[in-house]
Write an enzyme that holds these catalytic residues in place. Structure first.
Site, PDB file in Angstrom:
ATOM      1  CG  ASN A 224      -0.274   0.160   2.294  1.00 22.81           C
ATOM      2  OD1 ASN A 224       0.974   0.459   2.586  1.00 22.81           O
ATOM      3  ND2 ASN A 224      -1.088  -0.432   3.647  1.00 22.81           N
ATOM      4  CB  THR A 247      -3.377  -2.680  -9.142  1.00 21.50           C
ATOM      5  OG1 THR A 247      -3.077  -3.492 -10.025  1.00 21.50           O
ATOM      6  CG2 THR A 247      -4.759  -2.922  -8.778  1.00 21.50           C
ATOM      7  CD  GLN A 269      -5.986  -5.241 -12.230  1.00 23.89           C
ATOM      8  OE1 GLN A 269      -6.057  -5.997 -12.902  1.00 23.89           O
ATOM      9  NE2 GLN A 269      -4.881  -4.895 -11.530  1.00 23.89           N
ATOM     10  CG  HIS A 272      -6.180  -6.207  -7.266  1.00 26.30           C
ATOM     11  ND1 HIS A 272      -5.422  -6.880  -6.614  1.00 26.30           N
ATOM     12  CD2 HIS A 272      -6.028  -6.293  -8.679  1.00 26.30           C
ATOM     13  CE1 HIS A 272      -4.856  -7.799  -7.540  1.00 26.30           C
ATOM     14  NE2 HIS A 272      -5.396  -7.466  -8.693  1.00 26.30           N
ATOM     15  CD  GLU A 338      -0.056  -2.915 -11.821  1.00 32.41           C
ATOM     16  OE1 GLU A 338       0.374  -3.562 -10.890  1.00 32.41           O
ATOM     17  OE2 GLU A 338      -1.031  -2.235 -11.444  1.00 32.41           O
ATOM     18  CG  HIS A 339      -1.925  -5.021 -15.223  1.00 32.28           C
ATOM     19  ND1 HIS A 339      -2.388  -4.485 -13.968  1.00 32.28           N
ATOM     20  CD2 HIS A 339      -1.163  -5.997 -14.832  1.00 32.28           C
ATOM     21  CE1 HIS A 339      -1.821  -5.147 -13.110  1.00 32.28           C
ATOM     22  NE2 HIS A 339      -1.027  -6.172 -13.295  1.00 32.28           N
ATOM     23  CG  ASP A 372      -3.450 -10.608 -11.944  1.00 32.78           C
ATOM     24  OD1 ASP A 372      -2.403  -9.643 -12.095  1.00 32.78           O
ATOM     25  OD2 ASP A 372      -4.468 -10.285 -11.945  1.00 32.78           O
ATOM     26  CG  HIS A 431      42.965  11.967 -13.553  1.00 33.89           C
ATOM     27  ND1 HIS A 431      42.759  12.655 -12.458  1.00 33.89           N
ATOM     28  CD2 HIS A 431      41.671  11.238 -13.550  1.00 33.89           C
ATOM     29  CE1 HIS A 431      41.625  12.537 -11.862  1.00 33.89           C
ATOM     30  NE2 HIS A 431      40.931  11.617 -12.642  1.00 33.89           N
TER      31      HIS A 431
END
Length: 441
Positions: A224, A247, A269, A272, A338-339, A372, A431
């Site tokens: 969360n 999500t 979805q 969720h 996300e998807h 999933d 250097h």
């Protein structure tokens, strides 16, 4: 669901991003709450973790480190069909992640001059599996298999304690850990788990004596807003996969799409979390109307109707109307879901045009719920538009590229003058002197 009509409009990229529906979540606000919790874990260890569990999970765990016999018992009592599903998921996810392993290489840039690149797994990882509104043994698989295939030798899993299960994580979570050979499991949730992984924690168990959770190198896994805030605060001290937000699903669909499929996937979805985002982008007003007409009735008949309806009616969910497929592609790219499902004619070709998405599900028989569980892909994915610059969890999340440089004397000598010239140009003469010192004798 609200409706956004983008037809006939021209947007700059900034305007398009601002016009798209998003969850109203502030990780910054959560960080102010989480910061003292992380300090408490760092200073007081197990005693403070138990206090956090009592406050947020309504149980004071008898065992913070889950006993080995609880893991074996959970697997023995697991429903055979659930076990079969988990085993099939493990097989498919492992096959895909095995193919993700990057390969070492050597480049001979000149005679006697080589640069090798080695991919080295981190030594230890902490894998977080959320609890709350659902049970996620599938997240155990996604996290653990990716780390195992990367070659990580030390894995620890944390998941919130459950009052109805005697202060241990859900038995299905424990069974998944046992299936995967993970023996270090903690009944610790939320920001406390992130702090334990980042800083380590010591304690004692009534029967098992002293234990110690050593700090990890990388923390992964969804959670969360408070988990996301904790991961933000420990980033730099340890590596993290991403700050996962609520999500989300986006569906790009035309008039060839099935209304029933679109409705089912948007609802799946929303199931969720009340803050989950469900977005339909379509150039078909007929499809939009049919989805709008049926989704309320279908949502009302689901087991978790209350949170589904809340998610679908929130500011993060919408039906977006566009002029044509080109505008639709631009919209879903700006959203960076996300998807992302592609339910259009010639869906494979359309999918190849997408550049910003955590995972892309092509055609009518590749729903997000397949990913999933057992498509083989990983379901720990970037949210909130982060797909524009980061990828989902995988083997790459647990390995580091280390370059190995090896030159002979002659190969270095060939570059001496040019290195000195560049060093002087940067006003870093020492250097150049570090090179010439090898040839002064």
């Amino acid at each position: 669901m609200k409706r956004c009509d983008f037809r006939g409009q021209t947007f700059t990229q900034r305007e398009l991003i601002d016009a798209l529906p998003r969850a109203e979540v502030s990780v910054d606000d959560a960080a102010h709450i989480v910061e003292p919790m992380l300090a408490g874990v760092r200073e007081r260890g197990a005693a403070y973790l138990r206090e956090l569990s009592e406050k947020f999970d309504s149980v004071r765990p008898h065992h913070l480190r889950v006993p080995a016999n609880a893991l074996t018992s959970a697997l023995k009592t697991l429903d055979p069909m659930v076990r079969a599903g988990l085993e099939e998921a493990i097989t498919r996810v492992r096959a895909v992640h095995k193919a993700q392993r990057p390969h070492d290489f050597t480049v001979e840039v000149a005679a006697g001059a080589s640069v090798r690149q080695r991919w080295i797994p981190v030594a230890r990882v902490g894998l977080y599996v959320p609890g709350g509104l659902a049970v996620y043994p599938s997240s155990v698989i996604m996290n653990v298999v990716a780390a195992q295939e990367a070659g990580v030798q030390s894995l620890a899993v944390a998941s919130p304690p459950q009052a109805r299960h005697g202060g241990l994580p859900h038995p299905t979570i424990l069974a998944a850990c046992e299936l995967l050979g993970v023996s270090e499991v903690y009944a610790v949730g939320g920001a406390g788990a992130i702090g334990m992984f980042a800083y380590g924690a010591a304690g004692s168990e009534p029967q098992d004596g002293e234990w110690l959770c050593e700090p990890v190198n990388v923390i992964t896994g969804p959670g969360n807003v408070f988990v996301a805030a904790a991961k933000r605060l420990v980033r730099g001290h340890v590596g993290i996969d991403a700050e996962a937000g609520p999500t989300e699903i986006a569906i790009l669909a035309d008039d060839t799409a099935s209304v029933e499929h679109v409705v089912a996937d948007l609802i799946s979805q929303a199931e969720h979390d009340p803050q989950a985002g469900s977005v339909l982008v379509t150039m078909s007003e007929s499809l939009a109307d049919q989805v709008a007409q049926s989704i309320g009735d279908v949502a009302g008949r689901t087991k978790h109707a209350e949170r589904v309806v809340e998610a679908l009616s929130g500011p993060q969910s919408a039906i977006v109307l566009v002029d044509d497929l080109d505008q639709g592609v631009a919209v879903v790219d700006a959203y960076g879901a996300e998807h992302l499902e592609i339910q259009t004619a010639d869906a494979s070709r359309v999918a190849d045009r997408i550049t910003n998405a955590g995972a892309i599900f092509v055609g009518p028989y590749s729903p997000v719920s397949l990913g999933d569980y057992m498509a083989g892909s990983n379901h720990v994915l970037p949210t909130g538009g982060c797909a524009a610059f980061t990828s989902g969890l995988g083997v790459h999340s647990f390995v580091r590229a280390v370059q190995v440089i090896e030159y002979t004397r002659d190969a270095l000598a060939e570059l001496e003058g040019r290195i000195v010239a560049l060093a002087d140009a940067e006003d870093l003469p020492a250097h150049g002197e570090a090179v010439t010192a090898r040839f002064d004798q």
